[in-house]
Design a protein around this motif. Sequence first.
Motif, PDB file in Angstrom:
ATOM      1  N   PHE A  44       0.833  -1.203   0.000  1.00 59.50           N
ATOM      2  CA  PHE A  44       0.000   0.000   0.000  1.00 59.50           C
ATOM      3  C   PHE A  44       0.867   1.252   0.000  1.00 59.50           C
ATOM      4  N   GLY A  45       1.967   1.224   0.751  1.00 63.98           N
ATOM      5  CA  GLY A  45       2.871   2.373   0.790  1.00 63.98           C
ATOM      6  C   GLY A  45       3.510   2.647  -0.561  1.00 63.98           C
ATOM      7  N   ARG A  46       3.950   1.566  -1.235  1.00 60.67           N
ATOM      8  CA  ARG A  46       4.538   1.737  -2.576  1.00 60.67           C
ATOM      9  C   ARG A  46       3.501   2.294  -3.553  1.00 60.67           C
ATOM     10  N   PHE A  47       2.264   1.798  -3.441  1.00 62.80           N
ATOM     11  CA  PHE A  47       1.183   2.281  -4.296  1.00 62.80           C
ATOM     12  C   PHE A  47       0.930   3.763  -4.051  1.00 62.80           C
ATOM     13  N   SER A  48       0.894   4.172  -2.783  1.00 65.32           N
ATOM     14  CA  SER A  48       0.656   5.580  -2.475  1.00 65.32           C
ATOM     15  C   SER A  48       1.805   6.460  -2.967  1.00 65.32           C
ATOM     16  N   GLU A  49       3.031   5.945  -2.905  1.00 69.02           N
ATOM     17  CA  GLU A  49       4.159   6.723  -3.424  1.00 69.02           C
ATOM     18  C   GLU A  49       4.056   6.916  -4.928  1.00 69.02           C
ATOM     19  N   ARG A  50       3.621   5.881  -5.631  1.00 66.66           N
ATOM     20  CA  ARG A  50       3.461   6.008  -7.086  1.00 66.66           C
ATOM     21  C   ARG A  50       2.404   7.052  -7.419  1.00 66.66           C
ATOM     22  N   ILE A  51       1.297   7.035  -6.665  1.00 72.63           N
ATOM     23  CA  ILE A  51       0.246   8.032  -6.915  1.00 72.63           C
ATOM     24  C   ILE A  51       0.755   9.431  -6.582  1.00 72.63           C
ATOM     25  N   ALA A  52       1.447   9.568  -5.447  1.00 75.68           N
ATOM     26  CA  ALA A  52       1.959  10.888  -5.048  1.00 75.68           C
ATOM     27  C   ALA A  52       2.968  11.406  -6.075  1.00 75.68           C
ATOM     28  N   ARG A  53       3.790  10.512  -6.606  1.00 74.96           N
ATOM     29  CA  ARG A  53       4.749  10.950  -7.639  1.00 74.96           C
ATOM     30  C   ARG A  53       4.013  11.423  -8.891  1.00 74.96           C
ATOM     31  N   PHE A  54       2.939  10.708  -9.261  1.00 75.53           N
ATOM     32  CA  PHE A  54       2.173  11.114 -10.443  1.00 75.53           C
ATOM     33  C   PHE A  54       1.461  12.434 -10.199  1.00 75.53           C
ATOM     34  N   LEU A  55       0.914  12.630  -8.986  1.00 72.86           N
ATOM     35  CA  LEU A  55       0.196  13.867  -8.692  1.00 72.86           C
ATOM     36  C   LEU A  55       1.126  15.076  -8.694  1.00 72.86           C
ATOM     37  N   GLY A  56       2.400  14.852  -8.550  1.00 70.67           N
ATOM     38  CA  GLY A  56       3.352  15.952  -8.513  1.00 70.67           C
ATOM     39  C   GLY A  56       4.017  16.221  -9.858  1.00 70.67           C
ATOM     40  N   THR A  57       3.410  15.782 -10.954  1.00 68.19           N
ATOM     41  CA  THR A  57       4.034  15.976 -12.268  1.00 68.19           C
ATOM     42  C   THR A  57       3.221  16.961 -13.109  1.00 68.19           C
TER      43      THR A  57
END
Length: 185
Positions: A44-57
Amino acid sequence: MASEDRAKPASTGASGIVRPPRTRLDQPKLPKRRLVPEYDAETFGRFSERIARFLGTWRFIAWMTLFIFAWLVWNVFAPPDLRFDPYPFIFLTLMLSLQASYAAPLILLAQNRQDDRDRVTHEQERKQNERSIADTEYLTREIAALRIGLGEVATRDWIRSELEDLVRDLDDRRELFRAEGDEDR
């Protein structure tokens, strides 16, 4: 007999307190039912990091801008019977609020995980620096000991000068013995 062990009724002790039946230690416990589903925190943490990275682009901003623009154009210029969110765009506001309410905790979770990684990295670097300092101090002490030891070691030039002094002394003594021998004759 084994089924009797499991189906023992609750017993009362001398104090009259009702105790639950004893469980056997040689058998695993039955899994407990939980109201909250289990999940892997790391996944879940890795998934949230991927989403957070996408939201910051910029790509996310471009797609979100395009989506909102299409939403507004459709709900303003489409035939009235095909519009699904008329002018105050309440449904669009609800969608954006929902997206923000999920994005904020995911971004915070990703930041917390990054802080944890930074803390571990910092601790490892600190330990490495301590080892480097200890190694440097050890090598400094060893070099100082070698310098002191070399100060006490006889060098080739020192031995040569000592030998030359000894040869001169021997020559002087020979001459002295010759002079004494000549006087005795």
